[in-house]
Design a protein around this motif. Sequence first.
Motif, PDB file in Angstrom:
ATOM      1  N   LEU A  92      12.545  10.592   0.122  1.00  0.00           N
ATOM      2  CA  LEU A  92      12.195  10.008  -1.173  1.00  0.00           C
ATOM      3  C   LEU A  92      12.858   8.648  -1.359  1.00  0.00           C
ATOM      4  N   TRP A  93      14.102   8.539  -0.873  1.00  0.00           N
ATOM      5  CA  TRP A  93      14.782   7.239  -0.929  1.00  0.00           C
ATOM      6  C   TRP A  93      14.057   6.216  -0.060  1.00  0.00           C
ATOM      7  N   LEU A  94      13.686   6.625   1.171  1.00  0.00           N
ATOM      8  CA  LEU A  94      12.988   5.717   2.070  1.00  0.00           C
ATOM      9  C   LEU A  94      11.617   5.336   1.520  1.00  0.00           C
ATOM     10  N   SER A  95      10.927   6.303   0.929  1.00  0.00           N
ATOM     11  CA  SER A  95       9.597   6.037   0.372  1.00  0.00           C
ATOM     12  C   SER A  95       9.655   5.015  -0.748  1.00  0.00           C
ATOM     13  N   SER A  96      10.718   5.073  -1.554  1.00  0.00           N
ATOM     14  CA  SER A  96      10.848   4.097  -2.644  1.00  0.00           C
ATOM     15  C   SER A  96      11.014   2.685  -2.097  1.00  0.00           C
ATOM     16  N   LYS A  97      11.726   2.562  -0.956  1.00  0.00           N
ATOM     17  CA  LYS A  97      11.898   1.245  -0.339  1.00  0.00           C
ATOM     18  C   LYS A  97      10.572   0.739   0.233  1.00  0.00           C
ATOM     19  N   LEU A  98       9.893   1.599   0.981  1.00  0.00           N
ATOM     20  CA  LEU A  98       8.616   1.202   1.570  1.00  0.00           C
ATOM     21  C   LEU A  98       7.551   1.008   0.497  1.00  0.00           C
ATOM     22  N   GLY A  99       7.629   1.805  -0.562  1.00  0.00           N
ATOM     23  CA  GLY A  99       6.630   1.719  -1.621  1.00  0.00           C
ATOM     24  C   GLY A  99       6.637   0.380  -2.326  1.00  0.00           C
ATOM     25  N   LYS A 100       7.809  -0.225  -2.495  1.00  0.00           N
ATOM     26  CA  LYS A 100       7.878  -1.541  -3.131  1.00  0.00           C
ATOM     27  C   LYS A 100       7.078  -2.568  -2.345  1.00  0.00           C
ATOM     28  N   ARG A 101       7.215  -2.519  -1.019  1.00  0.00           N
ATOM     29  CA  ARG A 101       6.480  -3.459  -0.171  1.00  0.00           C
ATOM     30  C   ARG A 101       4.976  -3.182  -0.240  1.00  0.00           C
ATOM     31  N   ARG A 102       4.627  -1.931  -0.291  1.00  0.00           N
ATOM     32  CA  ARG A 102       3.213  -1.556  -0.364  1.00  0.00           C
ATOM     33  C   ARG A 102       2.569  -2.092  -1.639  1.00  0.00           C
ATOM     34  N   ILE A 103       3.280  -1.973  -2.745  1.00  0.00           N
ATOM     35  CA  ILE A 103       2.765  -2.474  -4.023  1.00  0.00           C
ATOM     36  C   ILE A 103       2.677  -3.988  -4.014  1.00  0.00           C
ATOM     37  N   GLU A 104       3.682  -4.652  -3.443  1.00  0.00           N
ATOM     38  CA  GLU A 104       3.653  -6.111  -3.343  1.00  0.00           C
ATOM     39  C   GLU A 104       2.453  -6.574  -2.530  1.00  0.00           C
ATOM     40  N   ASN A 105       2.210  -5.907  -1.408  1.00  0.00           N
ATOM     41  CA  ASN A 105       1.042  -6.262  -0.591  1.00  0.00           C
ATOM     42  C   ASN A 105      -0.248  -6.124  -1.397  1.00  0.00           C
ATOM     43  N   PHE A 106      -0.363  -5.023  -2.114  1.00  0.00           N
ATOM     44  CA  PHE A 106      -1.561  -4.752  -2.914  1.00  0.00           C
ATOM     45  C   PHE A 106      -1.777  -5.839  -3.964  1.00  0.00           C
ATOM     46  N   LYS A 107      -0.719  -6.202  -4.683  1.00  0.00           N
ATOM     47  CA  LYS A 107      -0.837  -7.216  -5.723  1.00  0.00           C
ATOM     48  C   LYS A 107      -1.160  -8.596  -5.155  1.00  0.00           C
ATOM     49  N   ASN A 108      -0.747  -8.843  -3.912  1.00  0.00           N
ATOM     50  CA  ASN A 108      -1.011 -10.134  -3.266  1.00  0.00           C
ATOM     51  C   ASN A 108      -2.338 -10.152  -2.512  1.00  0.00           C
ATOM     52  N   GLY A 109      -3.098  -9.055  -2.606  1.00  0.00           N
ATOM     53  CA  GLY A 109      -4.397  -9.006  -1.949  1.00  0.00           C
ATOM     54  C   GLY A 109      -4.327  -8.757  -0.463  1.00  0.00           C
ATOM     55  N   VAL A 110      -3.176  -8.271   0.018  1.00  0.00           N
ATOM     56  CA  VAL A 110      -2.995  -7.971   1.435  1.00  0.00           C
ATOM     57  C   VAL A 110      -3.187  -6.469   1.632  1.00  0.00           C
ATOM     58  N   ASP A 111      -3.673  -6.064   2.817  1.00  0.00           N
ATOM     59  CA  ASP A 111      -3.802  -4.640   3.102  1.00  0.00           C
ATOM     60  C   ASP A 111      -2.475  -3.947   2.823  1.00  0.00           C
ATOM     61  N   ALA A 112      -2.552  -2.839   2.087  1.00  0.00           N
ATOM     62  CA  ALA A 112      -1.336  -2.203   1.563  1.00  0.00           C
ATOM     63  C   ALA A 112      -0.362  -1.779   2.648  1.00  0.00           C
ATOM     64  N   ASP A 113      -0.853  -1.439   3.835  1.00  0.00           N
ATOM     65  CA  ASP A 113       0.015  -0.857   4.861  1.00  0.00           C
ATOM     66  C   ASP A 113       0.194  -1.720   6.098  1.00  0.00           C
ATOM     67  N   SER A 114      -0.864  -2.413   6.497  1.00  0.00           N
ATOM     68  CA  SER A 114      -0.871  -2.949   7.856  1.00  0.00           C
ATOM     69  C   SER A 114       0.178  -4.019   8.101  1.00  0.00           C
ATOM     70  N   SER A 115       0.573  -4.782   7.070  1.00  0.00           N
ATOM     71  CA  SER A 115       1.476  -5.905   7.310  1.00  0.00           C
ATOM     72  C   SER A 115       2.841  -5.458   7.807  1.00  0.00           C
ATOM     73  N   TYR A 116       3.268  -4.226   7.484  1.00  0.00           N
ATOM     74  CA  TYR A 116       4.563  -3.792   8.003  1.00  0.00           C
ATOM     75  C   TYR A 116       4.484  -2.618   8.955  1.00  0.00           C
ATOM     76  N   PHE A 117       3.296  -2.026   9.155  1.00  0.00           N
ATOM     77  CA  PHE A 117       3.160  -0.979  10.161  1.00  0.00           C
ATOM     78  C   PHE A 117       2.489  -1.483  11.430  1.00  0.00           C
TER      79      PHE A 117
END
Length: 336
Positions: free
Chosen positions: A303-328
Amino acid sequence: MTWGLLLAVFALLLLVVQLLRFLRADGDLSLMWAEWQGRRPEWELTDMVVWVTGASSGIGEELAYQLSKLGVSLVLSARRANELERVKRKCLENDNLKEKDILVLPLDLTNTNSHEVATKAVLQEFGKIDILVNNGGRSQRSLLLDTNLDVYKELMDLNYLGTVSLTKCVLPHMIERKQGKIVTINSLMGVMSAPLASGYCASKHALRGFFNGLRTELATYPGITISTIYPGPVQSNIVKNAFTEEVRKSVGCEGDQSFKMATSRCVRLILITMANDLKEVWISDQPFLLMTYLGQYMPTFMLWLSSKLGKRRIENFKNGVDADSSYFKPLKKKHE
């Protein structure tokens, strides 16, 4: 060197080998064992009647193609009749099936009043249903605060209640025959959760609870198998067709799919699951598979790790970038 030291070295080497195998695995340990030593779909699934929902694209479409090579009788369901006809034509190209072996049966999972009629149509056509594959559904890409409640209702009606309804219609036939397989394509989001998909995760968690409960109710019918399959990211149109903040609005573009598992590989592992009557399987490349194990056995850390990764996922989404691919993407692994 003493026997005790030799045993310690052997145990250490065995641990290292197992760790390397896990890091290269694209399924849970039981599934990997079944792929290596278990029964083959080519032996177990021939001459069966298989009903696949969500058969017009993605995993459902690929399932139709691979099943057609096994010589099964197919029932293909989804809302888009023209796409089902396209899938049927491609299935017939394998030369293992004839026109009479494939029934195109358009179906809206949210219209639960039609499910009993559809079930009767399948039984009238083929006389039995050996396997029901609950594959129909949609995903979500939107934040809770921006999303209409109608989207959450639609997700539950489609992903959860639609699947429950169709299962409830087919199950009496299987109980009468005392045999059958109900296979539900869930998602790793039915084990974990992620931002931008809270409604989707809820519907998939609901399916997990429902089928775990149903499995115990059917304990007196050992010939009926309930299998729930949890794929991670797979190459498909699931993101393109996902709900957003409004019911009638979808994402419209798929984004980068290069980091996702090939659909053909995922479906092969699904067929192995069917052939070996596995109850629950996880199918995913790393790091998603590892994250699922961490969520199962180290939930607080995950849950701690998910909160860290989730912030990046939301940032990608708001910036119009694929939610996952930029860091996976750097960690991707393809299966040919």
